[in-house]
Scaffold this active site. Structure first.
Site, mmCIF file in Angstrom:
data_model
loop_
_atom_site.group_PDB
_atom_site.id
_atom_site.type_symbol
_atom_site.label_atom_id
_atom_site.label_comp_id
_atom_site.label_asym_id
_atom_site.label_seq_id
_atom_site.Cartn_x
_atom_site.Cartn_y
_atom_site.Cartn_z
ATOM 1 N N ASN A 49 -2.599 -50.597 62.335
ATOM 2 C CA ASN A 49 -1.379 -51.184 62.897
ATOM 3 C C ASN A 49 -0.202 -50.568 62.146
ATOM 4 O O ASN A 49 0.064 -50.937 61.005
ATOM 5 C CB ASN A 49 -1.427 -52.706 62.715
ATOM 6 C CG ASN A 49 -0.135 -53.378 63.160
ATOM 7 O OD1 ASN A 49 0.742 -52.735 63.734
ATOM 8 N ND2 ASN A 49 -0.025 -54.669 62.892
ATOM 9 N N TRP A 50 0.458 -49.624 62.813
ATOM 10 C CA TRP A 50 1.545 -48.899 62.132
ATOM 11 C C TRP A 50 2.807 -49.748 61.995
ATOM 12 O O TRP A 50 3.749 -49.350 61.316
ATOM 13 C CB TRP A 50 1.876 -47.610 62.898
ATOM 14 C CG TRP A 50 0.769 -46.588 62.918
ATOM 15 C CD1 TRP A 50 -0.517 -46.745 62.450
ATOM 16 C CD2 TRP A 50 0.835 -45.256 63.436
ATOM 17 N NE1 TRP A 50 -1.240 -45.585 62.657
ATOM 18 C CE2 TRP A 50 -0.442 -44.660 63.259
ATOM 19 C CE3 TRP A 50 1.844 -44.500 64.049
ATOM 20 C CZ2 TRP A 50 -0.719 -43.348 63.659
ATOM 21 C CZ3 TRP A 50 1.561 -43.195 64.459
ATOM 22 C CH2 TRP A 50 0.291 -42.628 64.253
ATOM 23 N N LYS A 51 2.852 -50.859 62.683
ATOM 24 C CA LYS A 51 4.042 -51.738 62.669
ATOM 25 C C LYS A 51 5.297 -50.916 63.007
ATOM 26 O O LYS A 51 5.199 -49.958 63.785
ATOM 27 C CB LYS A 51 4.148 -52.480 61.337
ATOM 28 C CG LYS A 51 2.840 -53.218 61.009
ATOM 29 C CD LYS A 51 2.947 -54.182 59.856
ATOM 30 C CE LYS A 51 1.589 -54.829 59.615
ATOM 31 N NZ LYS A 51 1.608 -55.818 58.538
ATOM 32 N N HIS A 83 -0.139 -61.556 66.095
ATOM 33 C CA HIS A 83 0.090 -61.155 64.710
ATOM 34 C C HIS A 83 1.068 -62.133 64.051
ATOM 35 O O HIS A 83 2.027 -62.582 64.686
ATOM 36 C CB HIS A 83 0.640 -59.725 64.651
ATOM 37 C CG HIS A 83 0.549 -59.142 63.281
ATOM 38 N ND1 HIS A 83 1.428 -59.495 62.293
ATOM 39 C CD2 HIS A 83 -0.336 -58.293 62.731
ATOM 40 C CE1 HIS A 83 1.091 -58.860 61.175
ATOM 41 N NE2 HIS A 83 0.018 -58.124 61.416
ATOM 42 N N GLU A 118 3.427 -61.673 62.108
ATOM 43 C CA GLU A 118 4.827 -61.234 62.130
ATOM 44 C C GLU A 118 5.483 -61.561 63.475
ATOM 45 O O GLU A 118 6.680 -61.866 63.531
ATOM 46 C CB GLU A 118 4.896 -59.727 61.816
ATOM 47 C CG GLU A 118 4.550 -59.472 60.347
ATOM 48 C CD GLU A 118 3.920 -58.122 60.058
ATOM 49 O OE1 GLU A 118 3.968 -57.219 60.915
ATOM 50 O OE2 GLU A 118 3.353 -57.983 58.955
ATOM 51 N N GLU A 178 -6.470 -62.535 59.625
ATOM 52 C CA GLU A 178 -5.453 -61.976 58.727
ATOM 53 C C GLU A 178 -4.739 -63.116 58.002
ATOM 54 O O GLU A 178 -3.759 -63.658 58.531
ATOM 55 C CB GLU A 178 -4.423 -61.176 59.531
ATOM 56 C CG GLU A 178 -4.977 -59.974 60.256
ATOM 57 C CD GLU A 178 -3.908 -58.903 60.440
ATOM 58 O OE1 GLU A 178 -4.174 -57.761 60.075
ATOM 59 O OE2 GLU A 178 -2.805 -59.217 60.907
ATOM 60 N N GLY A 208 0.497 -57.325 53.405
ATOM 61 C CA GLY A 208 1.559 -56.579 52.736
ATOM 62 C C GLY A 208 1.843 -57.028 51.315
ATOM 63 O O GLY A 208 2.873 -56.655 50.747
ATOM 64 N N SER A 232 -3.883 -56.385 53.206
ATOM 65 C CA SER A 232 -4.019 -55.584 51.982
ATOM 66 C C SER A 232 -5.396 -54.941 51.848
ATOM 67 O O SER A 232 -5.931 -54.804 50.742
ATOM 68 C CB SER A 232 -3.683 -56.417 50.744
ATOM 69 O OG SER A 232 -2.328 -56.827 50.795
ATOM 70 N N GLY A 273 -2.747 -52.324 57.859
ATOM 71 C CA GLY A 273 -1.309 -52.097 57.963
ATOM 72 C C GLY A 273 -0.889 -50.936 57.071
ATOM 73 O O GLY A 273 -1.035 -49.770 57.433
ATOM 74 N N GLY A 274 -0.382 -51.236 55.891
ATOM 75 C CA GLY A 274 0.172 -50.216 54.994
ATOM 76 C C GLY A 274 -0.724 -49.010 54.792
ATOM 77 O O GLY A 274 -0.255 -47.859 54.833
HETATM 78 P P1 13P Z 1 -1.333 -54.732 55.341
HETATM 79 O O1 13P Z 1 -2.626 -53.934 55.445
HETATM 80 O O2 13P Z 1 -0.141 -53.896 55.093
HETATM 81 O O3 13P Z 1 -1.486 -55.880 54.417
HETATM 82 O O4 13P Z 1 -1.097 -55.362 56.803
HETATM 83 C C1 13P Z 1 -2.139 -55.963 57.457
HETATM 84 C C2 13P Z 1 -1.724 -56.247 58.839
HETATM 85 O O5 13P Z 1 -0.830 -57.035 59.061
HETATM 86 C C3 13P Z 1 -2.395 -55.527 59.915
HETATM 87 O O6 13P Z 1 -2.062 -56.059 61.162
#
Ligand code: 13P
Length: 252
Positions: A9-11, A97, A99, A169, A175, A215, A236-237
């Site tokens: 997930n590149w956000k 998600h 977010e 999640e 994050g 994470s 994510g990251g």
């Molecule tokens: P991180 O891997 O950056 O913690 O993010 C996870 C995430 O929200 C994937 O959708």
């Protein structure tokens, strides 16, 4: 058969050129890997979808969107429909998600409508659930996740539910650099599978892919993925660097 998956997930990251570099870095890195029985999914920002689906046509990756409208078509300025995504060979869409729940006010009702729109267009929802830190500290994490699943997903028919991927999640792990321990992840994944089983039966629950997100990185992925009910990750990251992402795929 349960499919194991790693989804990136590149956000809201990367310029066009950076996205191009990342995309090709990932597909180059995947060339040396055996991907039998597993799916690698990339979820770039919308403007890079066409670039991504073009690459996916030639490489063993599939493309997911990070969002979809709860409406089907028409006067909804700024929205992207499931039909549009389907017409571009997008196969998955992240829904629910934390977010989106937090910054865009997406309620359980909206999320369940998004799930319905996705399924109408043969997109597989990657449905996210997970508790906040205060909820875990209060010992409410199980009931919070159960309610999210019941309100967002459990209205689906058996046939539709077969297309769904669930991602656990925990919000406190996203994050933050603080991942759920393998034992915490396993406990929640087993609970989620049990809830699916109660509602949809054992065969469907056993076949369901349940991803862990929060994470997840090259150092902890193997231990998390070794848990019996953790079928891969939503990253994510660490999905923003080709080497890290490939290393996570290798851990699966
Ligand atoms: P991180 O891997 O950056 O913690 O993010 C996870 C995430 O929200 C994937 O959708």
């Amino acid at each position: 058969m349960r499919t194991r998956m790693v989804a990136g997930n590149w956000k809201m990251n990367k310029t066009f050129e950076e996205a191009d570099d990342l995309l090709f870095g990932i597909v180059d890195g995947l060339q040396s890997l055996k991907l039998e029985g597993m799916e690698v999914i990339l979820c770039p920002p919308f403007p890079y979808m066409e670039m991504a689906t073009d690459v996916a046509a030639e490489h063993p990756v599939r493309i997911g969107a990070q969002n979809v409208s709860q409406f089907s078509t028409g006067a909804y300025t700024g929205e992207i429909s499931a039909e549009m995504l389907r017409s571009m060979d997008v196969d998955f869409v992240i829904i629910g998600h934390s977010e989106r729940r937090k910054y865009f006010g997406e309620t359980d009702e909206v999320l369940s409508a998004k799930v319905n729109q996705a399924l109408l267009q043969d997109l597989s929802p990657i449905f996210c659930c997970g508790e906040q830190l205060e909820e875990r500290e209060a010992g409410r994490h199980r009931e919070v996740v159960q309610a999210q699943l019941e309100k967002g997903l459990f209205h689906l028919s058996d046939e539709d539910m077969k297309e769904v991927v669930i991602a656990y999640e925990p919000v406190w792990a996203i994050g933050t650099g603080v991942n759920a321990s393998a034992a915490q992840a396993q406990e929640m994944h087993a609970m989620i599978r049990e809830l699916v089983q109660e509602r949809y039966g054992q065969a469907l629950a056993q076949d369901m892919t349940i991803l862990y997100g929060g994470s997840c990185n090259p150092a902890n992925a193997a231990e998390l993925f070794a848990q019996p009910d953790v079928d891969g990750g939503l990253i994510g990251g660490a999905s923003l660097k080709a080497d890290d992402f490939i290393s996570i795929v290798r851990s699966l």
